[in-house]
Design a protein around this motif. Structure first.
Motif, mmCIF file in Angstrom:
data_model
loop_
_atom_site.group_PDB
_atom_site.id
_atom_site.type_symbol
_atom_site.label_atom_id
_atom_site.label_comp_id
_atom_site.label_asym_id
_atom_site.label_seq_id
_atom_site.Cartn_x
_atom_site.Cartn_y
_atom_site.Cartn_z
ATOM 1 N N VAL A 98 0.838 -1.208 0.000
ATOM 2 C CA VAL A 98 0.000 0.000 0.000
ATOM 3 C C VAL A 98 0.871 1.256 0.000
ATOM 4 O O VAL A 98 0.629 2.190 -0.764
ATOM 5 C CB VAL A 98 -0.964 0.015 1.206
ATOM 6 N N GLU A 102 0.931 4.174 -2.863
ATOM 7 C CA GLU A 102 0.556 5.544 -2.517
ATOM 8 C C GLU A 102 1.698 6.543 -2.692
ATOM 9 O O GLU A 102 1.479 7.695 -3.047
ATOM 10 C CB GLU A 102 0.042 5.600 -1.070
ATOM 11 N N GLU A 147 -6.827 10.075 3.900
ATOM 12 C CA GLU A 147 -6.581 9.480 2.578
ATOM 13 C C GLU A 147 -5.781 8.183 2.710
ATOM 14 O O GLU A 147 -6.066 7.187 2.031
ATOM 15 C CB GLU A 147 -5.818 10.470 1.690
ATOM 16 N N THR A 150 -7.964 5.420 4.173
ATOM 17 C CA THR A 150 -8.863 4.913 3.127
ATOM 18 C C THR A 150 -8.132 3.950 2.204
ATOM 19 O O THR A 150 -8.677 2.909 1.810
ATOM 20 C CB THR A 150 -9.457 6.082 2.317
ATOM 21 N N ALA A 151 -6.893 4.256 1.873
ATOM 22 C CA ALA A 151 -6.093 3.371 1.009
ATOM 23 C C ALA A 151 -5.870 2.021 1.680
ATOM 24 O O ALA A 151 -5.958 0.964 1.031
ATOM 25 C CB ALA A 151 -4.757 4.030 0.680
ATOM 26 N N GLU A 153 -7.773 0.621 4.090
ATOM 27 C CA GLU A 153 -9.032 -0.122 4.182
ATOM 28 C C GLU A 153 -9.450 -0.664 2.814
ATOM 29 O O GLU A 153 -9.927 -1.804 2.709
ATOM 30 C CB GLU A 153 -10.147 0.754 4.751
ATOM 31 N N ASN A 154 -9.253 0.122 1.782
ATOM 32 C CA ASN A 154 -9.599 -0.335 0.435
ATOM 33 C C ASN A 154 -8.786 -1.565 0.031
ATOM 34 O O ASN A 154 -9.295 -2.458 -0.655
ATOM 35 C CB ASN A 154 -9.380 0.785 -0.588
ATOM 36 N N ALA A 155 -7.519 -1.618 0.449
ATOM 37 C CA ALA A 155 -6.670 -2.780 0.130
ATOM 38 C C ALA A 155 -7.212 -4.034 0.795
ATOM 39 O O ALA A 155 -7.238 -5.115 0.189
ATOM 40 C CB ALA A 155 -5.235 -2.519 0.585
ATOM 41 N N LYS A 157 -10.326 -4.600 1.668
ATOM 42 C CA LYS A 157 -11.581 -4.957 0.991
ATOM 43 C C LYS A 157 -11.319 -5.576 -0.381
ATOM 44 O O LYS A 157 -11.912 -6.605 -0.736
ATOM 45 C CB LYS A 157 -12.464 -3.716 0.838
ATOM 46 N N LYS A 158 -10.423 -4.961 -1.124
ATOM 47 C CA LYS A 158 -10.123 -5.427 -2.482
ATOM 48 C C LYS A 158 -9.607 -6.861 -2.485
ATOM 49 O O LYS A 158 -9.967 -7.661 -3.364
ATOM 50 C CB LYS A 158 -9.083 -4.498 -3.118
ATOM 51 N N HIS A 159 -8.770 -7.194 -1.506
ATOM 52 C CA HIS A 159 -8.154 -8.516 -1.470
ATOM 53 C C HIS A 159 -8.852 -9.467 -0.494
ATOM 54 O O HIS A 159 -8.319 -10.524 -0.160
ATOM 55 C CB HIS A 159 -6.673 -8.377 -1.139
ATOM 56 N N ASP A 160 -10.055 -9.069 -0.075
ATOM 57 C CA ASP A 160 -10.927 -9.939 0.721
ATOM 58 C C ASP A 160 -10.241 -10.454 1.985
ATOM 59 O O ASP A 160 -10.284 -11.643 2.298
ATOM 60 C CB ASP A 160 -11.408 -11.113 -0.145
#
Length: 200
Positions: A98, A102, A147, A150-151, A153-155, A157-160
């Motif tokens: 991440v 970023e 920001e 968020t990056a 948390e998104n990682a 979620k994206k990779h389950d």
């Protein structure tokens, strides 16, 4: 090099502290290790980058990340042998990935990317930004905490990845983390007991 980024198989519940800088990850790592009478894996990047700053007055560069990742996995695999039931990790390779994305325009070393998704953990503890920012030689971007959060948390979620969002003071975070980790340990223990009974 690729082998140096892979977890060695070991029968432990593995928990990762995950999130932006200055959100209480190291404090919680120490608390959890003390609670479970086990070891915790420090963040190798801090040692590596502090040494670089002290010697060269330079901050992290993209080329440093693969060396940091190798050092982190070497440390994790070494300390896993000393852990009792639970291994607490102050970071993992997905966090390094991440930061790479970023800070370096989406660039991620191919081997780092592969290992960050293949290495497995039972739980990620995502630390929120409701802790005071503490300045040091290495931390930056205090104005971009949301920001960065968020990056991260998104990682997950994206990779389950299975994760628990932790907010509040130290005691609140510790109690919530213990509650969920205890459930994972109990489930693992019950599965082993069932498996053992089937083999009798």
């Amino acid at each position: 090099m690729e082998k140096e980024l892979i977890q060695k198989p070991i029968n432990l519940v593995k928990v990762v502290l995950f999130g932006p800088e200055s959100t209480g990850k190291t404090t919680l790592s120490k608390q959890l290790a003390r609670h479970y009478n086990t070891v915790w894996t420090p963040e190798y990047a801090r040692e590596y980058l502090q040494k670089k700053w002290n010697n060269e007055r330079k901050t992290c560069e993209a080329s440093d990340l693969i060396h940091i990742a190798i050092g982190q996995m070497r440390l994790e695999n070494k300390l896993a042998k000393k852990a009792d039931k639970v291994l607490i990790c102050d970071t993992d390779l997905l966090e390094t990935k991440v930061y790479s994305e970023e800070y370096y325009g989406g660039f991620v070393d191919e081997q780092l990317n592969k290992a960050s998704l293949e290495n497995e953990y039972d739980l990620y503890l995502l630390t929120y930004i409701d802790t005071p920012w503490e300045e040091d030689d290495l931390r930056d971007r205090p104005e971009q905490r949301f920001e960065m959060f968020t990056a991260f948390e998104n990682a997950l979620k994206k990779h389950d990845k299975k994760y628990l969002l932790l907010k509040g003071n130290k005691d609140t975070r510790l109690k919530e983390a213990i509650r969920v980790i205890d459930k994972i340990i109990a489930k693992r223990t019950n599965l082993h007991s069932f498996s053992d009974s089937m083999n009798v």
